[in-house]
Design a protein around this motif. Structure first.
Motif, PDB file in Angstrom:
ATOM      1  N   GLU A   1       0.912  -1.135  -0.056  1.00  0.00           N
ATOM      2  CA  GLU A   1      -0.038  -0.085   0.137  1.00  0.00           C
ATOM      3  C   GLU A   1       0.829   1.267   0.069  1.00  0.00           C
ATOM      4  O   GLU A   1       1.575   1.450  -0.947  1.00  0.00           O
ATOM      5  CB  GLU A   1      -1.177  -0.017   1.210  1.00  0.00           C
ATOM      6  CG  GLU A   1      -1.944  -1.366   0.946  1.00  0.00           C
ATOM      7  CD  GLU A   1      -2.822  -1.511   2.205  1.00  0.00           C
ATOM      8  OE1 GLU A   1      -2.596  -1.330   3.306  1.00  0.00           O
ATOM      9  OE2 GLU A   1      -3.645  -2.324   1.689  1.00  0.00           O
ATOM     10  N   ASP A   2       0.833   2.132   0.927  1.00  0.00           N
ATOM     11  CA  ASP A   2       1.537   3.389   0.925  1.00  0.00           C
ATOM     12  C   ASP A   2       2.873   3.185   1.961  1.00  0.00           C
ATOM     13  O   ASP A   2       3.662   4.012   2.030  1.00  0.00           O
ATOM     14  CB  ASP A   2       0.750   4.322   1.638  1.00  0.00           C
ATOM     15  CG  ASP A   2      -0.256   4.516   0.649  1.00  0.00           C
ATOM     16  OD1 ASP A   2      -0.274   4.418  -0.506  1.00  0.00           O
ATOM     17  OD2 ASP A   2      -1.576   4.920   1.209  1.00  0.00           O
ATOM     18  N   THR A   3       3.458   1.918   2.203  1.00  0.00           N
ATOM     19  CA  THR A   3       4.286   1.755   3.036  1.00  0.00           C
ATOM     20  C   THR A   3       5.692   1.115   2.203  1.00  0.00           C
ATOM     21  O   THR A   3       5.264   0.075   1.709  1.00  0.00           O
ATOM     22  CB  THR A   3       4.025   0.878   4.480  1.00  0.00           C
ATOM     23  OG1 THR A   3       2.948   1.315   4.697  1.00  0.00           O
ATOM     24  CG2 THR A   3       5.063   0.934   5.061  1.00  0.00           C
ATOM     25  N   CYS A   4       6.766   1.634   2.360  1.00  0.00           N
ATOM     26  CA  CYS A   4       7.727   1.027   1.619  1.00  0.00           C
ATOM     27  C   CYS A   4       8.619   0.062   2.762  1.00  0.00           C
ATOM     28  O   CYS A   4       8.896   0.241   3.810  1.00  0.00           O
ATOM     29  CB  CYS A   4       9.036   1.949   1.208  1.00  0.00           C
ATOM     30  SG  CYS A   4      10.426   1.437   0.520  1.00  0.00           S
ATOM     31  N   ILE A   5       8.152  -1.107   2.612  1.00  0.00           N
ATOM     32  CA  ILE A   5       8.673  -2.124   3.634  1.00  0.00           C
ATOM     33  C   ILE A   5      10.179  -2.470   3.613  1.00  0.00           C
ATOM     34  O   ILE A   5      10.881  -2.847   4.627  1.00  0.00           O
ATOM     35  CB  ILE A   5       8.002  -3.592   3.460  1.00  0.00           C
ATOM     36  CG1 ILE A   5       8.212  -4.330   2.322  1.00  0.00           C
ATOM     37  CG2 ILE A   5       6.315  -3.276   3.584  1.00  0.00           C
ATOM     38  CD1 ILE A   5       7.815  -5.718   2.385  1.00  0.00           C
ATOM     39  N   THR A   6      10.837  -2.161   2.498  1.00  0.00           N
ATOM     40  CA  THR A   6      12.209  -2.294   2.327  1.00  0.00           C
ATOM     41  C   THR A   6      12.818  -1.102   2.972  1.00  0.00           C
ATOM     42  O   THR A   6      14.005  -1.051   3.442  1.00  0.00           O
ATOM     43  CB  THR A   6      12.660  -2.383   0.976  1.00  0.00           C
ATOM     44  OG1 THR A   6      12.043  -1.466   0.180  1.00  0.00           O
ATOM     45  CG2 THR A   6      12.461  -3.793   0.426  1.00  0.00           C
ATOM     46  N   ASP A   7      12.287  -0.193   3.452  1.00  0.00           N
ATOM     47  CA  ASP A   7      12.834   0.861   4.340  1.00  0.00           C
ATOM     48  C   ASP A   7      13.081   0.414   5.805  1.00  0.00           C
ATOM     49  O   ASP A   7      12.084  -0.058   6.495  1.00  0.00           O
ATOM     50  CB  ASP A   7      11.841   2.176   4.360  1.00  0.00           C
ATOM     51  CG  ASP A   7      12.206   3.347   5.049  1.00  0.00           C
ATOM     52  OD1 ASP A   7      13.151   3.003   5.782  1.00  0.00           O
ATOM     53  OD2 ASP A   7      11.521   4.344   4.979  1.00  0.00           O
ATOM     54  N   PRO A   8      14.413   0.409   6.339  1.00  0.00           N
ATOM     55  CA  PRO A   8      14.729   0.003   7.446  1.00  0.00           C
ATOM     56  C   PRO A   8      14.045   0.602   8.568  1.00  0.00           C
ATOM     57  O   PRO A   8      13.997   0.061   9.568  1.00  0.00           O
ATOM     58  CB  PRO A   8      16.301   0.243   7.817  1.00  0.00           C
ATOM     59  CG  PRO A   8      16.495   1.181   6.416  1.00  0.00           C
ATOM     60  CD  PRO A   8      15.489   1.117   5.498  1.00  0.00           C
ATOM     61  N   ASN A   9      13.262   1.842   8.483  1.00  0.00           N
ATOM     62  CA  ASN A   9      12.428   2.417   9.455  1.00  0.00           C
ATOM     63  C   ASN A   9      10.921   1.903   9.707  1.00  0.00           C
ATOM     64  O   ASN A   9      10.417   2.174  10.693  1.00  0.00           O
ATOM     65  CB  ASN A   9      12.305   3.907   9.360  1.00  0.00           C
ATOM     66  CG  ASN A   9      13.826   4.487   9.417  1.00  0.00           C
ATOM     67  OD1 ASN A   9      14.728   3.997  10.131  1.00  0.00           O
ATOM     68  ND2 ASN A   9      14.228   5.544   8.706  1.00  0.00           N
ATOM     69  N   THR A  10      10.712   0.994   8.654  1.00  0.00           N
ATOM     70  CA  THR A  10       9.513   0.548   8.647  1.00  0.00           C
ATOM     71  C   THR A  10       9.365  -0.492   9.690  1.00  0.00           C
ATOM     72  O   THR A  10      10.180  -1.373   9.931  1.00  0.00           O
ATOM     73  CB  THR A  10       9.050  -0.109   7.378  1.00  0.00           C
ATOM     74  OG1 THR A  10       9.138   0.885   6.415  1.00  0.00           O
ATOM     75  CG2 THR A  10       7.304  -0.571   7.369  1.00  0.00           C
TER      76      THR A  10
END
Ligand SMILES: Nc1ncnc2c1ncn2[C@@H]1O[C@H](COP(=O)(O)OP(=O)(O)OP(=O)(O)O)[C@@H](O)[C@H]1O
Ligand SMILES: [Mg+2]
Lengths: 251, 465
Positions: free
Chosen positions: A72-81
């Motif tokens: 959806e609107d979340t970048c899951i590969t972003d370590p801050n997620t």
């Protein structure tokens, strides 16, 4: 062709240039895939082509080496997620069921509702029984996993994932571990789910299911998507030799 | 019933009489006139300890009473009548012998003595001259079975034939006969016991009287040993669990220190650890109750073993369990406590129980530093009896715990194998079904070898504690 449910334009999962290495072995070599809300995508391909790895990257059971994955609107590969928050909404069904053997069917379905969604015991129980009814196991809610057949266990696993109100369901060869006579029950549940509008990514060797239920078939080989399209196109008119080879072996 | 009652009434009457006499004599001593020089001064009255594992005098069991008196100036003694306290009985072969001593020299003293359970009479053929010491030994006489302080009373006849009251003799403290002592006494009289004890091996290792005496005494030691392990082991569980988490931690340095803890403790003898703790801490000015310190050392030692047991148990849980939990959005702590540990507990119960047994046996090592436990009790009994039997009884006490536990482990393992082998049937329906044998990654049921793929690799599934 499945015109019985609506596919929207909104992407639930978006994968861009995904790479995955296991040590020096490159298993995914730049995969792009977008799955829209309500869409049922089936992933086909020979053993070792990276289907499971792709699926497991979507909820970070495997950590991608490169590329981006959006839920959806979340970048899951972003370590801050916070990946656990994403996982709440991404249901997964494993080849080996992975039920919690120390808990009854009902408790299996209740556990994450209680711990993750913080639902009350009563609510979790009500939803568990509801979901178990949906997969046809009302009369098995108090059984321990060891007292259930493989097909029943897999249906409990599906109920367990569904109880979390997932936005997308990932199936990794959900029927491969089952005796032939038990496959049908599980496929029926998946088919119903698809008809109910669930967004699904299904890795399977069940060509009949892929053809009838999927909105799109994706053929993978050696870590890349070789071709994709409407199931009947991919099955009946494969453009690539590798696809033809694979389908020739299977069908 | 009524005889017992009568007996105890007599005894209590006697006791109050003794008390009264004691008080009166005290009064006489304090306020009365100084007693005139006596013809016969009682010096001492003692009885030989007849307790099988102690130095007290028990009632109802034959002993030897020694009574000594000195003949006063210008006096002579012809006869002495000693009266036993009521309830005194005679053992087989009871007799009285008087010896007359002049300093260290023993004088030839013909005498004619009689003894009944009322008392004894010593009739000297020649009067005993002044300044001499008369020692009367009464053999095989049993003082009253009721505990109390008993005195010998009586009379004597001086050279002129005058009969005079004896002064009060010092009291003999008697403790009542216990069940053990009466059984021991009974055993003493049995022919088969006599035969048994004539066999060297049986006498030295399986002496019946000592078995009877050891059981209640060593029971104290048994309780103390159990106390050590029943407090120490539960203490070791959380420590062991914490260490096992550290052993699987994400950070190398944490794992490193945890493994040092485990390997140093498991790689050195518990005996050495006990010595270091018990002799090392005082150097640091730390003084801890030795029983408590014993518990702490045991707990620390066991925690290292438990840490490895727990780690192996956790790692034997199929990685699919971690993945399923993760896919449902559960975090590491939730996964660990709701999914992994409940499954681990059942798997580690047999090995952890074995560890409990080992620790229980190892409590004996604390005897070396003087912690009162089973071995200490046995050792002191062996030392006082010069017989190995208390050790055998101690062995029995250890087995009392270890054998049933071993049996429980066995049956639990069987149950576990049945449960994990998915052989149990639904509550209502019996139906044949197949296991997922075709799956290449079907959940492993085997406890060993533990795989640690959740620690390696992406680090997403492992416990992050
Ligand atoms: N954890 C891992 N460590 C190392 N290599 C792995 C790991 N998981 C998968 N692989 C390798 O990655 C490649 C792709 O595996 P993957 O399971 O994604 O294939 P697949 O398409 O799902 O095959 P199958 O149809 O047999 O399930 C294979 O060569 C496999 O050996
Ligand atoms: Mg696969």
């Amino acid at each position: 062709m499945s015109d019985h449910h609506e596919v929207t334009d909104k992407a639930v999962v978006r994968i861009q240039n995904l790479h995955k290495y296991f040590g020096s072995l490159e298993v995914l070599k730049g995969v792009d895939l977008e799955v829209r809300r309500g869409e049922v995508v089936t992933i086909l391909g020979p053993s070792g082509s990276g289907k499971s790895t792709l699926l497991r990257c979507i909820n970070l059971l495997e950590k991608p080496t490169g590329g981006e994955i959006w839920f959806e609107d979340t970048c899951i590969t972003d370590p801050n997620t916070n990946i656990n928050e994403v996982r709440e909404h991404v249901g997964m069904v494993f080849q080996s069921f992975n039920l919690f053997p120390h808990l009854s069917a009902k408790k299996n379905v209740m556990l994450a509702q209680r711990k993750v969604l913080k639902r009350s015991n009563e609510e979790a129980e009500r939803i568990a029984l509801e979901q178990l009814a949906k997969v046809g196991l009302s009369d098995r809610s108090e059984y321990m996993p060891s007292q259930l057949s493989g097909g029943q266990q897999q249906r409990v696993a599906i109920a367990r994932a569904l109880a979390m109100d997932p936005h997308v369901m990932l199936f990794d060869e959900a029927t491969s571990a089952l005796d032939p006579e038990l496959v049908r029950g599980v496929l029926d549940v998946m088919r119903e789910l698809a008809e109910g509008g669930m967004t699904m990514i299904v890795v399977t060797h069940e060509m009949g299911f892929a053809r009838d239920v999927a909105d799109r078939a994706v053929f993978m080989d050696e870590g890349i998507i070789v071709e994709q399209g409407l199931p009947e196109e991919v099955f009946d008119n494969p453009r690539h030799a590798r696809t033809r080879d694979f389908l020739g072996h299977i069908i | 019933m009524s005889t017992t009652k009568k007996y105890s009434t007599v005894a209590s009457a006697l006791r109050s009489f003794v008390a009264l006499v004691a008080v009166l004599s005290l009064v006489v001593c304090v306020v009365g006139p100084t007693p005139e020089a006596r013809a016969l001064t009682v010096d001492k009255t003692t009885a030989q300890p007849n307790q099988s594992d102690g130095n007290q005098i028990i009632g109802g069991v034959p002993t030897r009473i020694t009574w000594e008196a000195t003949v006063g100036d210008d006096e002579e003694i012809k006869e002495i009548h000693l009266v036993f306290p009521a309830g005194t009985t005679l053992g087989e072969g009871a007799n009285t012998k008087a010896t007359v001593l002049d300093g260290l020299a023993r004088l030839e003293t013909p005498q004619e003595n009689t003894i009944t359970d009322e008392g004894t009479v010593i009739d000297f053929a020649e009067p005993v001259a002044s300044g001499l010491l008369i020692r009367v030994e009464i053999f095989y006489v049993a003082l009253p079975a009721e505990s109390g302080h008993y005195t010998l009373t009586g009379r004597y006849v001086d050279g002129e034939g005058t009969e005079r009251e004896l002064e009060e003799s010092p009291a003999i403290a008697v403790i009542s006969v216990t069940v053990v002592e009466s059984i021991t006494q009974w055993l003493d009289e049995q022919p088969w016991v006599e035969w048994w004890n004539s066999q060297l091996f049986l006498r030295v290792f399986f002496n019946p009287q000592l078995i009877v005496a050891s059981v209640p005494t060593l029971f104290q030691g048994w309780l103390r040993s159990l106390g050590l392990v029943l407090v120490g082991f539960p203490l070791a569980i959380p420590i062991g669990l914490a260490v096992s988490f550290l052993r699987m931690a994400r950070f190398r340095i944490v794992r490193f220190f945890a493994s040092i803890y485990v390997n140093v403790i498991r790689g050195t003898p518990l005996f050495l650890q006990i010595y270091i703790a018990f002799f090392g801490l005082p150097f640091l000015g730390v003084s801890i109750d030795s029983y408590l310190l014993g518990i702490l050392v045991l707990a620390m030692n066991s925690s290292a073993y438990l840490a490895e047991i727990f780690r192996a148990g956790i790692q034997s849980i199929h990685k699919g369990q971690f993945e399923a939990s993760a896919s449902l959005g559960m975090n590491a702590v939730q996964t660990m406590f709701s999914v992994i540990l409940p499954q681990t507990v059942r798997r580690v119960i047999p090995t952890a129980t074995s560890e409990f047994i080992l620790l229980y046996k190892d409590t004996s090592l604390l005897a070396a530093v003087g912690v009162m436990e089973q071995m200490m009790f046995a050792k002191s009994m062996v030392a006082s009896s010069g017989n190995m039997t208390p050790y055998i009884v101690a062995a029995g006490y250890y087995l009392l715990v270890t054998l049933p536990l071993t049996k429980i482990i066995g049956s639990f393992e069987k149950k576990l194998a049945a449960a994990e082998g998915h052989s149990s049937e639904p509550p209502d329906k019996k139906k044949k079904r197949k296991r997922l044998q075709k799956t290449e990654d079907a959940p492993s049921d085997s406890f060993a070898p533990p795989h640690d793929n959740f620690r390696r690799g992406n680090g997403l599934m492992g416990p992050k504690i």
